[in-house]
Design a protein around this motif. Structure first.
Motif, short mmCIF file in Angstrom:
data_model
loop_
_atom_site.label_atom_id
_atom_site.label_comp_id
_atom_site.label_asym_id
_atom_site.label_seq_id
_atom_site.Cartn_x
_atom_site.Cartn_y
_atom_site.Cartn_z
N SER A 12 0.85 -1.19 0.00
CA SER A 12 0.00 0.00 0.00
C SER A 12 0.88 1.24 0.00
O SER A 12 1.69 1.44 0.91
N PHE A 13 0.73 2.08 -1.03
CA PHE A 13 1.43 3.37 -1.09
C PHE A 13 0.63 4.39 -0.29
O PHE A 13 -0.57 4.58 -0.54
N GLY A 14 1.27 5.04 0.66
CA GLY A 14 0.61 6.09 1.44
C GLY A 14 0.67 7.41 0.68
O GLY A 14 1.62 8.18 0.83
N ALA A 15 -0.35 7.67 -0.14
CA ALA A 15 -0.31 8.82 -1.04
C ALA A 15 -0.15 10.14 -0.29
O ALA A 15 0.54 11.06 -0.77
N ASP A 16 -0.78 10.27 0.89
CA ASP A 16 -0.71 11.54 1.62
C ASP A 16 0.69 11.81 2.15
O ASP A 16 1.17 12.95 2.13
N ARG A 17 1.36 10.77 2.64
CA ARG A 17 2.74 10.98 3.10
C ARG A 17 3.69 11.20 1.93
O ARG A 17 4.64 11.98 2.04
N ILE A 18 3.45 10.51 0.82
CA ILE A 18 4.26 10.75 -0.37
C ILE A 18 4.10 12.19 -0.83
O ILE A 18 5.07 12.86 -1.22
N TYR A 19 2.86 12.69 -0.75
CA TYR A 19 2.57 14.09 -1.09
C TYR A 19 3.38 15.03 -0.19
O TYR A 19 3.98 16.00 -0.67
N ASP A 20 3.43 14.74 1.10
CA ASP A 20 4.19 15.58 2.02
C ASP A 20 5.69 15.53 1.70
O ASP A 20 6.39 16.54 1.79
N VAL A 21 6.18 14.35 1.31
CA VAL A 21 7.60 14.20 0.97
C VAL A 21 7.93 15.03 -0.27
O VAL A 21 8.91 15.79 -0.30
N LEU A 22 7.12 14.91 -1.31
CA LEU A 22 7.38 15.65 -2.54
C LEU A 22 7.27 17.16 -2.32
O LEU A 22 8.01 17.94 -2.93
#
Length: 477
Positions: A364-374
């Motif tokens: 499962s990719f955590g899209a919200d945390r990936i968004y915060d990283v980017l």
């Protein structure tokens, strides 16, 4: 005589109450803690992430499904362990939800007993359990092995903090109906593919539930496996000393905790870690099987080649009771944030829904945390923020009509375009284009209208050129 009674002064107390009522009505609206609104610019960035992940799922041969936001509580409860059950959002039954509840039961204040009577449904905690329910419910229609992906929001009644939300998106990929470790290898390759596309440096952490079971067995606490995994899953949050305290509170002896600690702090490269752990688990057949599986998965992943790091971490537990084999967790290397992707092998999940023996593995990719990283690393391509490629200036009815015709032609060619809706001053229209970060502005004035052409202005370079419709399409494409 005129009746002036309605002009009589109000009591000051009444006025105070009225003012308070008006003040409350005028209060700034808000949203629940742990949730977020997203502006058009933010959604453009989020869609870049979603589209990157979705394209990777498609390239790797996964099929999309969706499940309802709410499930029956009987589907959700007991699948995430005691900690997870506490984080489920329960939904009150429709209508008189207290019907059938005695006053004495209310007085007892027993939340578990009361919840069973007033709530039959809950918001999904993740996408894996609903997927297991889906597989069992539609098993006659699915071709096995079945590869599915799902991109939907989930909800957890967690304490909001940085990188942890109550509502967030998951982007899941799972394979069910196959025991092959090639599935684990492919999922690791999928993770590497996605983060290479997003240009995020990550480390994939790996462990195996069989290894954890073997560790519990070797230290003489096989019955404490769940307690051990729940505790050691908190090492990054509370530190190993506090984990040891929690383990002793759960019934492990000081000697057992002392034997466990070196295992959780094991260092070295993957090969040396496997050798040391193999020696530690020499008397545990299940533990040795886990080591063999890790060796095969890591070897297969290395053979494919990858950009990201892949590290064994025997303290990795992921605290979810349904994992039975490989456990996967991904950390960003350049940002301090929790896990941004996770998953693992589950052999028994569908058994609780009446379909035993069906193995699965997923991530499962955590899209919200990936968004915060980017966001923190500013890794978005420059064109992501541009919703519209070209805006036509509005000089009046005749010019607007010609512009609308060209806008329609551009859209049919797959080029996003719009006409400024109002006949306004040029300065105002150009300011709008700048604010919206529209890269091109098309101008049709009196002379352009006569020639059947358009003046195209590059908002970044400042250059402009006179082109016909075909030239406009070629230039914008």
């Amino acid at each position: 005589m005129r009746n002036n009674s309605h002009f009589a002064k109000h009591d000051p107390q009444d006025n105070a109450g009225l003012y308070e009522k008006i003040r409350k009505m005028a209060q700034k609206p808000s949203i629940p803690k742990g949730t977020r609104d997203f502006s058009p610019a933010e959604m453009a960035r989020r869609n870049y992430i979603f589209n990157t992940i979705k394209e990777a799922f498609r390239l790797f041969g996964y099929h999309q499904i969706e499940t309802p936001a709410m499930e029956n509580l009987s589907t959700l409860m007991g699948k995430y362990g005691e900690e997870g059950d506490k984080l489920l959002f329960k939904i009150l039954n429709s209508g008189d939800y207290l019907k059938g509840v005695e006053d004495a039961e209310l007085g007892e204040r027993n939340p578990v007993k009361l919840t069973n009577k007033i709530s039959e449904k809950g918001l999904r905690y993740d996408l894996t359990v609903p997927f297991a329910r889906f597989v069992v419910q539609y098993r006659g229609e699915l071709q096995m092995p079945f590869k599915r992906y799902q991109m939907q929001p989930v909800w957890r009644a967690d304490r909001p903090q940085k990188g942890r939300y109550r509502e967030f998106y998951q982007c899941d990929a799972d394979v069910v109906g196959s025991d092959s470790l090639n599935n684990e290898i492919e999922l690791l390759s999928l993770i590497d593919f996605v983060f290479a596309r997003l240009k995020v440096r990550v480390a994939i952490k790996l462990n195996n539930r069989k290894v954890l079971a073997g560790i519990a067995e070797v230290i003489g606490a096989p019955d404490k496996l769940v307690d051990i995994t729940v505790a050691i899953d908190k090492i990054d949050k509370i530190g190993i000393d506090n984990v040891n305290v929690e383990l002793m509170e759960k019934g492990l002896s000081e000697e057992q905790v002392a034997r466990l600690r070196p295992v959780l702090e094991l260092e070295g490269d993957n090969a040396s870690k496997l050798e040391k752990m193999e020696a530690f688990l020499a008397d545990s057949p299940s533990g040795l099987l886990g080591i063999a599986e890790l060796r095969e998965v890591l070897g297969g992943f290395d053979d494919l080649g990858h950009q990201c790091e892949a590290d064994l971490d025997f303290s990795l537990a992921r605290g979810l009771n349904y994992y039975t084999g490989t456990i996967i967790e991904v950390k960003a290397l350049d940002v301090q944030i929790g896990s941004i992707t996770g998953g693992g092998r589950y052999d028994n999940l569908t058994g609780v829904f009446g379909m035993p023996g069906l193995s699965g593995v997923g991530i499962s990719f955590g899209a919200d945390r990936i968004y915060d990283v980017l966001n923190q690393l500013d890794l978005y391509p420059s064109e992501v923020s541009s919703a519209v490629k070209v805006m036509f200036v509005n000089f009046g009815k005749a010019e607007a009509k010609a512009a609308m015709s060209m806008v329609g032609r551009l859209r049919r060619e797959g080029i996003s375009a719009q006409l400024y809706p109002d006949e306004a001053k040029m300065k105002k229209q150009m300011a709008f284009a700048n604010a919206e970060k529209i890269p091109f502005v098309a101008i049709i004035g009196e002379s352009e209208l006569e020639q059947g052409k358009v003046m195209l202005k590059d908002m970044h370079g400042g250059t402009q050129e006179l082109v016909d419709v075909d030239g406009l399409i070629e230039r914008l494409k």
